[in-house]
Scaffold this motif. Structure first.
Motif, PDB file in Angstrom:
ATOM      1  N   ALA A  60      17.115  29.103  40.454  1.00 47.34           N
ATOM      2  CA  ALA A  60      18.266  29.997  40.395  1.00 47.34           C
ATOM      3  C   ALA A  60      19.141  29.705  39.171  1.00 47.34           C
ATOM      4  O   ALA A  60      19.572  30.625  38.461  1.00 47.34           O
ATOM      5  CB  ALA A  60      19.089  29.876  41.678  1.00 47.34           C
ATOM      6  N   PHE A  61      19.411  28.411  38.925  1.00 47.10           N
ATOM      7  CA  PHE A  61      20.288  28.101  37.787  1.00 47.10           C
ATOM      8  C   PHE A  61      19.626  28.449  36.463  1.00 47.10           C
ATOM      9  O   PHE A  61      20.297  28.898  35.523  1.00 47.10           O
ATOM     10  CB  PHE A  61      20.743  26.629  37.808  1.00 47.10           C
ATOM     11  CG  PHE A  61      19.648  25.611  37.880  1.00 47.10           C
ATOM     12  CD1 PHE A  61      19.258  25.075  39.088  1.00 47.10           C
ATOM     13  CD2 PHE A  61      19.019  25.184  36.723  1.00 47.10           C
ATOM     14  CE1 PHE A  61      18.243  24.121  39.153  1.00 47.10           C
ATOM     15  CE2 PHE A  61      18.015  24.238  36.774  1.00 47.10           C
ATOM     16  CZ  PHE A  61      17.620  23.708  37.997  1.00 47.10           C
ATOM     17  N   LEU A  62      18.291  28.292  36.369  1.00 50.89           N
ATOM     18  CA  LEU A  62      17.586  28.714  35.155  1.00 50.89           C
ATOM     19  C   LEU A  62      17.641  30.236  35.019  1.00 50.89           C
ATOM     20  O   LEU A  62      17.851  30.769  33.918  1.00 50.89           O
ATOM     21  CB  LEU A  62      16.132  28.245  35.187  1.00 50.89           C
ATOM     22  CG  LEU A  62      15.239  28.768  34.058  1.00 50.89           C
ATOM     23  CD1 LEU A  62      15.748  28.310  32.689  1.00 50.89           C
ATOM     24  CD2 LEU A  62      13.791  28.337  34.259  1.00 50.89           C
ATOM     25  N   GLY A  63      17.468  30.939  36.139  1.00 49.10           N
ATOM     26  CA  GLY A  63      17.505  32.399  36.098  1.00 49.10           C
ATOM     27  C   GLY A  63      18.850  32.933  35.646  1.00 49.10           C
ATOM     28  O   GLY A  63      18.930  33.853  34.821  1.00 49.10           O
ATOM     29  N   ILE A  64      19.930  32.342  36.171  1.00 48.60           N
ATOM     30  CA  ILE A  64      21.280  32.782  35.779  1.00 48.60           C
ATOM     31  C   ILE A  64      21.502  32.516  34.290  1.00 48.60           C
ATOM     32  O   ILE A  64      22.035  33.359  33.558  1.00 48.60           O
ATOM     33  CB  ILE A  64      22.328  32.054  36.641  1.00 48.60           C
ATOM     34  CG1 ILE A  64      22.219  32.499  38.105  1.00 48.60           C
ATOM     35  CG2 ILE A  64      23.734  32.326  36.114  1.00 48.60           C
ATOM     36  CD1 ILE A  64      23.043  31.679  39.070  1.00 48.60           C
ATOM     37  N   ALA A  73      12.703  30.528  26.209  1.00 47.75           N
ATOM     38  CA  ALA A  73      11.277  30.730  26.486  1.00 47.75           C
ATOM     39  C   ALA A  73      11.079  31.767  27.581  1.00 47.75           C
ATOM     40  O   ALA A  73      10.227  32.659  27.469  1.00 47.75           O
ATOM     41  CB  ALA A  73      10.639  29.397  26.883  1.00 47.75           C
ATOM     42  N   VAL A  74      11.875  31.664  28.634  1.00 45.88           N
ATOM     43  CA  VAL A  74      11.756  32.604  29.757  1.00 45.88           C
ATOM     44  C   VAL A  74      12.078  34.031  29.301  1.00 45.88           C
ATOM     45  O   VAL A  74      11.392  34.989  29.682  1.00 45.88           O
ATOM     46  CB  VAL A  74      12.707  32.165  30.892  1.00 45.88           C
ATOM     47  CG1 VAL A  74      12.953  33.293  31.856  1.00 45.88           C
ATOM     48  CG2 VAL A  74      12.138  30.951  31.620  1.00 45.88           C
ATOM     49  N   VAL A  75      13.105  34.177  28.478  1.00 42.21           N
ATOM     50  CA  VAL A  75      13.499  35.509  27.999  1.00 42.21           C
ATOM     51  C   VAL A  75      12.386  36.115  27.143  1.00 42.21           C
ATOM     52  O   VAL A  75      12.052  37.296  27.285  1.00 42.21           O
ATOM     53  CB  VAL A  75      14.814  35.425  27.191  1.00 42.21           C
ATOM     54  CG1 VAL A  75      15.134  36.770  26.542  1.00 42.21           C
ATOM     55  CG2 VAL A  75      15.965  34.999  28.095  1.00 42.21           C
ATOM     56  N   VAL A  76      11.808  35.303  26.254  1.00 40.00           N
ATOM     57  CA  VAL A  76      10.738  35.807  25.378  1.00 40.00           C
ATOM     58  C   VAL A  76       9.494  36.133  26.190  1.00 40.00           C
ATOM     59  O   VAL A  76       8.874  37.197  26.000  1.00 40.00           O
ATOM     60  CB  VAL A  76      10.412  34.765  24.281  1.00 40.00           C
ATOM     61  CG1 VAL A  76       9.193  35.207  23.471  1.00 40.00           C
ATOM     62  CG2 VAL A  76      11.612  34.583  23.359  1.00 40.00           C
ATOM     63  N   ILE A  77       9.120  35.247  27.121  1.00 42.38           N
ATOM     64  CA  ILE A  77       7.957  35.524  27.982  1.00 42.38           C
ATOM     65  C   ILE A  77       8.222  36.781  28.824  1.00 42.38           C
ATOM     66  O   ILE A  77       7.297  37.531  29.142  1.00 42.38           O
ATOM     67  CB  ILE A  77       7.660  34.304  28.885  1.00 42.38           C
ATOM     68  CG1 ILE A  77       7.140  33.144  28.029  1.00 42.38           C
ATOM     69  CG2 ILE A  77       6.648  34.643  29.969  1.00 42.38           C
ATOM     70  CD1 ILE A  77       6.988  31.832  28.776  1.00 42.38           C
ATOM     71  N   GLY A  78       9.503  37.032  29.118  1.00 42.20           N
ATOM     72  CA  GLY A  78       9.870  38.233  29.871  1.00 42.20           C
ATOM     73  C   GLY A  78       9.810  39.508  29.068  1.00 42.20           C
ATOM     74  O   GLY A  78      10.071  40.594  29.598  1.00 42.20           O
ATOM     75  N   GLY A  79       9.486  39.421  27.782  1.00 40.67           N
ATOM     76  CA  GLY A  79       9.261  40.631  26.993  1.00 40.67           C
ATOM     77  C   GLY A  79      10.411  41.054  26.107  1.00 40.67           C
ATOM     78  O   GLY A  79      10.326  42.098  25.449  1.00 40.67           O
ATOM     79  N   THR A  80      11.494  40.285  26.049  1.00 42.84           N
ATOM     80  CA  THR A  80      12.606  40.640  25.164  1.00 42.84           C
ATOM     81  C   THR A  80      12.290  40.173  23.740  1.00 42.84           C
ATOM     82  O   THR A  80      11.914  39.013  23.536  1.00 42.84           O
ATOM     83  CB  THR A  80      13.905  39.974  25.654  1.00 42.84           C
ATOM     84  OG1 THR A  80      14.211  40.465  26.963  1.00 42.84           O
ATOM     85  CG2 THR A  80      15.069  40.303  24.719  1.00 42.84           C
ATOM     86  N   LEU A  81      12.459  41.078  22.783  1.00 46.33           N
ATOM     87  CA  LEU A  81      12.166  40.733  21.397  1.00 46.33           C
ATOM     88  C   LEU A  81      13.239  39.812  20.842  1.00 46.33           C
ATOM     89  O   LEU A  81      14.441  40.072  21.006  1.00 46.33           O
ATOM     90  CB  LEU A  81      12.088  41.991  20.534  1.00 46.33           C
ATOM     91  CG  LEU A  81      10.957  42.975  20.822  1.00 46.33           C
ATOM     92  CD1 LEU A  81      10.886  44.035  19.731  1.00 46.33           C
ATOM     93  CD2 LEU A  81       9.622  42.262  20.933  1.00 46.33           C
ATOM     94  N   TYR A  94      14.302  43.874  28.691  1.00 50.67           N
ATOM     95  CA  TYR A  94      14.869  44.243  29.989  1.00 50.67           C
ATOM     96  C   TYR A  94      15.180  42.974  30.781  1.00 50.67           C
ATOM     97  O   TYR A  94      14.439  41.994  30.699  1.00 50.67           O
ATOM     98  CB  TYR A  94      13.873  45.093  30.792  1.00 50.67           C
ATOM     99  CG  TYR A  94      13.484  46.368  30.093  1.00 50.67           C
ATOM    100  CD1 TYR A  94      14.241  47.523  30.234  1.00 50.67           C
ATOM    101  CD2 TYR A  94      12.364  46.398  29.269  1.00 50.67           C
ATOM    102  CE1 TYR A  94      13.902  48.680  29.582  1.00 50.67           C
ATOM    103  CE2 TYR A  94      12.009  47.568  28.612  1.00 50.67           C
ATOM    104  CZ  TYR A  94      12.784  48.704  28.766  1.00 50.67           C
ATOM    105  OH  TYR A  94      12.444  49.842  28.108  1.00 50.67           O
ATOM    106  N   VAL A  95      16.251  43.024  31.562  1.00 50.79           N
ATOM    107  CA  VAL A  95      16.568  41.870  32.408  1.00 50.79           C
ATOM    108  C   VAL A  95      15.537  41.710  33.512  1.00 50.79           C
ATOM    109  O   VAL A  95      15.315  40.603  34.016  1.00 50.79           O
ATOM    110  CB  VAL A  95      17.985  41.966  33.008  1.00 50.79           C
ATOM    111  CG1 VAL A  95      19.038  41.702  31.964  1.00 50.79           C
ATOM    112  CG2 VAL A  95      18.209  43.293  33.689  1.00 50.79           C
ATOM    113  N   THR A  96      14.877  42.803  33.904  1.00 45.59           N
ATOM    114  CA  THR A  96      13.806  42.668  34.896  1.00 45.59           C
ATOM    115  C   THR A  96      12.651  41.851  34.309  1.00 45.59           C
ATOM    116  O   THR A  96      11.966  41.127  35.026  1.00 45.59           O
ATOM    117  CB  THR A  96      13.288  44.047  35.341  1.00 45.59           C
ATOM    118  OG1 THR A  96      13.041  44.855  34.183  1.00 45.59           O
ATOM    119  CG2 THR A  96      14.278  44.749  36.230  1.00 45.59           C
ATOM    120  N   GLY A  97      12.438  41.968  33.011  1.00 48.21           N
ATOM    121  CA  GLY A  97      11.437  41.138  32.343  1.00 48.21           C
ATOM    122  C   GLY A  97      11.824  39.675  32.414  1.00 48.21           C
ATOM    123  O   GLY A  97      10.968  38.795  32.607  1.00 48.21           O
ATOM    124  N   THR A  98      13.117  39.394  32.274  1.00 53.14           N
ATOM    125  CA  THR A  98      13.580  38.010  32.390  1.00 53.14           C
ATOM    126  C   THR A  98      13.324  37.472  33.793  1.00 53.14           C
ATOM    127  O   THR A  98      12.939  36.304  33.955  1.00 53.14           O
ATOM    128  CB  THR A  98      15.082  37.934  32.060  1.00 53.14           C
ATOM    129  OG1 THR A  98      15.271  38.375  30.713  1.00 53.14           O
ATOM    130  CG2 THR A  98      15.608  36.521  32.206  1.00 53.14           C
TER     131      THR A  98
END
Length: 321
Positions: free
Chosen positions: A48-52, A254-262, A269-273
């Motif tokens: 959760a804390f990483l996600g936030i 890393a999570v944001v990039v793996i989630g598809g944000t350039l 998208y935050v759903t990608g995150t």
């Protein structure tokens, strides 16, 4: 298929990867009930804390910026709250309010420095990283336990999702923030300004958009998210520690990039995150079930990050063409 290759390809790749990872874990460890709601609940509650943190980082990267201070702000927040509660007998809600205010103000100041003086975000937030970590050690050099009854009450607030599995309060905070981010980024003028700023700042200026105000607000929001992640960490750890959150900014990126944000901003998208966080958590769950060393999970995430950066390059070339 052109719409998929230009805009949704990284997000679709992330979704497929998550399904493949979870399916692989479910098949290999079916005797250990990998495919269960308990594992799903752990993916949300333990991360959760990483996600936030990653949600805040997403809005910064979408605007074309970066923030390296988030891990230090989390460490500062945990020790600040723990010290206020344990040493000064302050109610946790009051300590949370002060922590959120401090984190938001810290982000606001960095945003003003970046926008007002045209300083590189990388350098300003690097300075913020050292400053916030230093302030954490000024407060206390060692870990402080939190034994307030309010924390015991908050940890009893859970959301049943079936089969006896439950989402923790921190996980609910993460999902609530996710919903708020979706509304703000996709259904408000501010969200459109963030995407326009990340797409091309000069064009946004020529269009008359409030670039300065938007950029400062982005860093203030990220400061708020970092402090909120610190609160989630105190709920998970039941303690504060000035060393907490070290290098967490790298995990968040890393999570944001793996989630598809350039990384160049303007697309994502935050759903990608959310999917990126779940991939991160699934890799560590597989590592846990397989009783493998953490270094292998780190290697896997590093490989994924490099693959997605390469994918972003391909998408960027196609956009230019």
């Amino acid at each position: 298929m052109s719409w998929l290759s230009r805009k949704y390809l990284p997000l679709a790749t992330t979704a497929v990867l998550l399904v493949l990872l979870f399916a692989t874990g479910s098949v290999i460890y079916r005797d250990k009930n990998f495919c269960s709601l308990y594992v799903v609940a752990d993916l949300f509650s333990e991360n959760a804390f990483l996600g936030i943190t990653a949600l805040g980082m997403t809005i910064v990267i979408l605007s074309g910026g970066i923030d390296l201070s988030v891990g230090s702000v989390i460490g500062f927040t945990t020790i600040f709250i723990a010290t206020m509660i344990a040493d000064h007998q302050v109610h946790p809600l009051v300590a949370w309010t002060f922590a959120l205010t401090a984190g938001t103000a810290f982000g606001l100041i960095m945003g003003i420095l970046i926008q007002r003086f045209r300083l590189p975000a990388f350098l300003v937030t690097l300075g913020g990283l050292f400053f916030a970590r230093g302030m954490a050690f000024v407060i206390k050099n060692e870990s402080v336990q939190i034994s307030h009854p309010f924390y015991k009450t908050m940890n009893k607030i859970v959301l049943p999702i079936g089969g006896g599995a439950e989402l923790s309060f921190a996980a609910m905070l993460f999902l609530a923030l996710l919903g708020g981010m979706i509304v703000v980024l996709h259904y408000t003028r501010f969200g459109r300004n963030v995407y326009a700023l990340g797409g091309d700042e000069q064009s946004a200026l020529l269009m008359g958009l409030p670039v300065a105000r938007t950029k400062i607000a982005v860093y203030a929001i990220n400061g708020f998210c970092s402090s909120l992640a610190g609160i989630a960490m105190t709920l998970f750890m039941r303690s504060g520690d000035p060393t907490k959150g070290m290098a967490l900014e790298l995990d968040a990126i890393a999570v944001v990039v793996i989630g598809g944000t350039l990384l160049t901003g303007g697309v994502g998208y935050v759903t990608g995150t959310l999917l990126g966080v779940l991939i991160y958590g699934t890799i560590y769950q597989i590592k846990l079930f397989a009783e493998l060393p953490s270094s292998l999970a780190t290697l896997a995430i590093g490989g994924l990050l490099l693959a997605f950066i390469l994918l972003q390059k391909v998408v960027g070339v196609r956009r230019q063409n």
